[in-house]
Design a protein around this motif. Structure first.
Motif, PDB file in Angstrom:
ATOM      1  N   ILE A  32       0.319   3.939  -3.005  1.00 17.11           N
ATOM      2  CA  ILE A  32      -0.128   5.308  -2.727  1.00 17.11           C
ATOM      3  C   ILE A  32       0.950   6.301  -3.158  1.00 17.11           C
ATOM      4  O   ILE A  32       0.641   7.406  -3.624  1.00 17.11           O
ATOM      5  CB  ILE A  32      -0.553   5.501  -1.251  1.00 17.11           C
ATOM      6  N   LEU A  45      -2.176  12.230   0.294  1.00 13.32           N
ATOM      7  CA  LEU A  45      -3.009  11.067  -0.021  1.00 13.32           C
ATOM      8  C   LEU A  45      -3.163  10.124   1.164  1.00 13.32           C
ATOM      9  O   LEU A  45      -4.153   9.414   1.268  1.00 13.32           O
ATOM     10  CB  LEU A  45      -2.448  10.317  -1.231  1.00 13.32           C
ATOM     11  N   LYS A  46      -2.192  10.150   2.051  1.00 10.50           N
ATOM     12  CA  LYS A  46      -2.297   9.315   3.249  1.00 10.50           C
ATOM     13  C   LYS A  46      -3.382   9.815   4.201  1.00 10.50           C
ATOM     14  O   LYS A  46      -3.780   9.080   5.102  1.00 10.50           O
ATOM     15  CB  LYS A  46      -0.948   9.243   3.975  1.00 10.50           C
ATOM     16  N   ASP A  62     -11.376   5.591   0.790  1.00 14.50           N
ATOM     17  CA  ASP A  62     -10.786   6.253  -0.368  1.00 14.50           C
ATOM     18  C   ASP A  62      -9.354   5.770  -0.612  1.00 14.50           C
ATOM     19  O   ASP A  62      -8.949   5.549  -1.750  1.00 14.50           O
ATOM     20  CB  ASP A  62     -10.813   7.771  -0.201  1.00 14.50           C
ATOM     21  N   PHE A  63      -8.593   5.614   0.453  1.00 15.94           N
ATOM     22  CA  PHE A  63      -7.214   5.130   0.356  1.00 15.94           C
ATOM     23  C   PHE A  63      -7.194   3.765  -0.330  1.00 15.94           C
ATOM     24  O   PHE A  63      -6.407   3.522  -1.248  1.00 15.94           O
ATOM     25  CB  PHE A  63      -6.600   5.053   1.759  1.00 15.94           C
ATOM     26  N   THR A  64      -8.080   2.887   0.106  1.00 12.60           N
ATOM     27  CA  THR A  64      -8.162   1.548  -0.468  1.00 12.60           C
ATOM     28  C   THR A  64      -8.577   1.612  -1.933  1.00 12.60           C
ATOM     29  O   THR A  64      -8.010   0.911  -2.780  1.00 12.60           O
ATOM     30  CB  THR A  64      -9.136   0.673   0.339  1.00 12.60           C
ATOM     31  N   ARG A 115       0.827  -1.211   0.000  1.00 10.51           N
ATOM     32  CA  ARG A 115       0.000   0.000   0.000  1.00 10.51           C
ATOM     33  C   ARG A 115       0.861   1.261   0.000  1.00 10.51           C
ATOM     34  O   ARG A 115       0.509   2.247  -0.637  1.00 10.51           O
ATOM     35  CB  ARG A 115      -0.954  -0.001   1.188  1.00 10.51           C
ATOM     36  N   THR A 170      -6.390  10.541   3.233  1.00  4.63           N
ATOM     37  CA  THR A 170      -7.717  10.158   2.742  1.00  4.63           C
ATOM     38  C   THR A 170      -8.338   9.148   3.696  1.00  4.63           C
ATOM     39  O   THR A 170      -7.632   8.483   4.466  1.00  4.63           O
ATOM     40  CB  THR A 170      -7.640   9.536   1.326  1.00  4.63           C
ATOM     41  N   THR A 193      -5.515   2.781  -3.967  1.00  8.16           N
ATOM     42  CA  THR A 193      -4.462   1.777  -4.099  1.00  8.16           C
ATOM     43  C   THR A 193      -4.900   0.606  -4.973  1.00  8.16           C
ATOM     44  O   THR A 193      -4.098   0.071  -5.744  1.00  8.16           O
ATOM     45  CB  THR A 193      -3.966   1.274  -2.727  1.00  8.16           C
TER      46      THR A 193
END
Length: 113
Positions: free
Chosen positions: A56, A70-71, A77-79, A52, A73, A82
């Motif tokens: 990202i 972006l971290k 959303d992060f998932t 991940r 989010t 990625t």
């Protein structure tokens, strides 16, 4: 690729609701640089395509945003980000595969013939 965030993030005082991540524009050199940066930061990973942190960081590089942004989010959303990056990097269109396949007999050298 554009990703609509379920929860906006702040970057330089601006609320981002949609991320534009033009993965088609990144190069192999970009991927190598991301990997180098992560390795130098002490990040440990075995397979980058499933890390991940790596995915990202590739998204951030493509979007011209700091990875820290972006971290922040949401987990959802992060998932989503990625997974989209991973799919872009490892899933290929079947027609592309057929066109890019090199017939085994074309690899023969003159001494093999």
């Amino acid at each position: 690729m554009k990703i609509k965030l379920s929860k906006p993030i702040l970057h330089r005082g601006e609320s981002l609701e949609v991320l534009d991540i033009p993965l088609e524009e990144i190069t192999g050199n970009d991927l190598i640089e991301v990997e180098k940066q992560l390795t130098q930061s002490g990040e440990a990973f075995v397979v980058t395509d499933f890390s991940r942190s790596y995915l990202i960081a590739v998204a951030a590089r493509a979007a011209h945003l700091p990875v820290e942004a972006l971290k922040t989010t949401s987990a959802k959303d992060f998932t989503k980000i990625t997974i989209e990056v991973r799919n872009f990097l490892i899933v290929s269109d079947s027609e592309e595969n057929e066109e890019e396949t090199i017939p085994a007999n074309s690899l023969a050298t003159s001494s093999d013939e």
